[in-house]
Design an enzyme around this catalytic site. Structure first.
Site, PDB file in Angstrom:
ATOM      1  N   ASP A  52      12.031 -24.459  75.150  1.00  0.00           N
ATOM      2  CA  ASP A  52      12.119 -24.995  73.791  1.00  0.00           C
ATOM      3  C   ASP A  52      13.068 -26.196  73.716  1.00  0.00           C
ATOM      4  O   ASP A  52      13.063 -26.927  72.726  1.00  0.00           O
ATOM      5  CB  ASP A  52      12.689 -23.915  72.842  1.00  0.00           C
TER       6      ASP A  52
ATOM      7  N   LYS B 263       0.211 -19.072  71.194  1.00  0.00           N
ATOM      8  CA  LYS B 263       0.824 -19.659  72.393  1.00  0.00           C
ATOM      9  C   LYS B 263       0.225 -19.028  73.640  1.00  0.00           C
ATOM     10  O   LYS B 263      -0.092 -19.713  74.612  1.00  0.00           O
ATOM     11  CB  LYS B 263       2.358 -19.450  72.369  1.00  0.00           C
TER      12      LYS B 263
ATOM     13  N   GLN C 206      11.361 -16.296  70.571  1.00  0.00           N
ATOM     14  CA  GLN C 206      10.777 -16.673  69.281  1.00  0.00           C
ATOM     15  C   GLN C 206      11.802 -16.469  68.161  1.00  0.00           C
ATOM     16  O   GLN C 206      12.436 -15.410  68.075  1.00  0.00           O
ATOM     17  CB  GLN C 206       9.506 -15.838  69.035  1.00  0.00           C
TER      18      GLN C 206
HETATM   19  N1  GUN Z   1      10.070 -20.447  65.339  1.00  0.00           N
HETATM   20  C1  GUN Z   1       9.491 -21.455  64.654  1.00  0.00           C
HETATM   21  N2  GUN Z   1       9.294 -22.518  65.471  1.00  0.00           N
HETATM   22  C2  GUN Z   1       9.760 -22.180  66.682  1.00  0.00           C
HETATM   23  C3  GUN Z   1       9.830 -22.856  67.929  1.00  0.00           C
HETATM   24  O1  GUN Z   1       9.418 -24.014  68.089  1.00  0.00           O
HETATM   25  N3  GUN Z   1      10.376 -22.140  68.942  1.00  0.00           N
HETATM   26  C4  GUN Z   1      10.838 -20.887  68.787  1.00  0.00           C
HETATM   27  N4  GUN Z   1      11.381 -20.297  69.840  1.00  0.00           N
HETATM   28  N5  GUN Z   1      10.796 -20.239  67.653  1.00  0.00           N
HETATM   29  C5  GUN Z   1      10.262 -20.879  66.599  1.00  0.00           C
END
Ligand code: GUN
Length: 286
Positions: free
Chosen positions: A119, A52, A96
């Site tokens: 998100d 990311k 996350q």
């Molecule tokens: N863990 C797995 N996929 C995601 C996501 O799209 N966002 C976040 N914050 N954690 C994750």
């Protein structure tokens, strides 16, 4: 039969986004900032967060990775989020997942201001999406939608979503409904899943079961989006990543399918970056 090249589509969309960010910088003198909070040392999360950050830097988004020890308390984490909520320079906050078990995930997600919830996971944003008036849409479902739109008219199409997680399945079902598809949401307790699969024009597979969907499960010319990422040991004793669909088995029967890797994954990251710019603009009424 066709492979949907998510990597290529995401690269193209990232270039477009880079231009938009450049114009935003020139016109408003703003470079959006994304904060990613990473708690503990989950190896998969470490890789996701690293990817990311690399992509954010490439398109021209400021990214801050806030690494916290796995022993951080819920109270400390809430304070950290509150400070980012109040920081006018922060546009998007992502915590996350998964979080360590001593922390209440829902409480943390809901502590993020809905205006910075990049998100789109908190209850206000999911509620708005479910009502058909989204503010910010979760990244993986949004990425899947963009891929689907390259292949099929969603209005009136039948779509089966397999998996009811808050990250993928549920928001995906709301998003497809908002785009006028006729949606079935299946999950681990669903009976006759094979028959359901066969009846649908679109399958979004997010069950977490490696290679579950086979050729005799799918309708002729179906469109399949595979959200699964499963590490398995193949016949040669090598570790490989596979989706929830048996890709080579179904390939000749479907109209189009996403590969794993190189399908949904790059689109999720693209949508995260797009959401960051969107939130930056919305919060400033631009
Ligand atoms: N863990 C797995 N996929 C995601 C996501 O799209 N966002 C976040 N914050 N954690 C994750």
């Amino acid at each position: 039969m066709k492979s949907i090249n998510g990597k290529k589509i995401a690269a193209y969309l990232n270039e477009e986004l880079k231009d938009k960010l450049k114009s935003f910088r020139i016109k408003e003198n703003i470079t959006p900032t994304l904060v990613v909070v990473l708690v503990g040392e989950n190896p998969a999360s470490n890789i996701y967060v690293k990817n990311k950050k690399i992509k954010a830097d490439e398109v021209g988004i400021n990214s801050v990775v806030k690494k916290l020890d796995s022993g951080v308390t819920e109270k400390q984490l809430l304070e950290i989020i509150d400070n980012y909520n109040k920081d006018n320079n922060v546009d998007g906050i992502l915590v996350q997942l998964p979080l360590p078990s001593h922390i209440n995930t829902e409480k943390i997600i809901d502590a993020i201001s809905y205006e910075k919830d990049v998100d789109g996971f908190n209850s206000k944003n999911i509620g708005l999406l479910a009502q058909g008036r989204p503010y910010v849409v979760p990244c993986t479902p949004l990425g899947c939608l963009k891929l689907l739109k390259t292949e099929i008219e969603l209005m009136g199409a039948s779509a089966l979503v397999i998996g009811r997680s808050n990250i993928v399945g549920r928001p995906m079902s709301y998003l497809l409904t908002n785009h006028h598809a006729t949606v079935t949401l299946a999950h681990s307790k669903t009976q006759n899943l094979k028959q359901l699969c066969k009846r649908n024009d679109i399958i979004i597979a997010a069950s977490g079961i490696p290679k579950m969907i086979k050729k005799d499960w799918v309708k002729d010319k179906a469109i399949i989006i595979d959200v699964g990422i499963n590490q398995i040991v193949d016949e040669d004793n090598k570790k490989v990543l596979v989706g929830d669909v048996d890709y080579s088995n179904v390939f000749s029967k479907v109209k189009a399918i996403t590969p794993v890797p190189g399908g949904v994954g790059p689109m999720t990251i693209h949508c995260l970056l797009e959401n960051t710019l969107k939130l930056s603009m919305l919060r400033r009424n631009l």
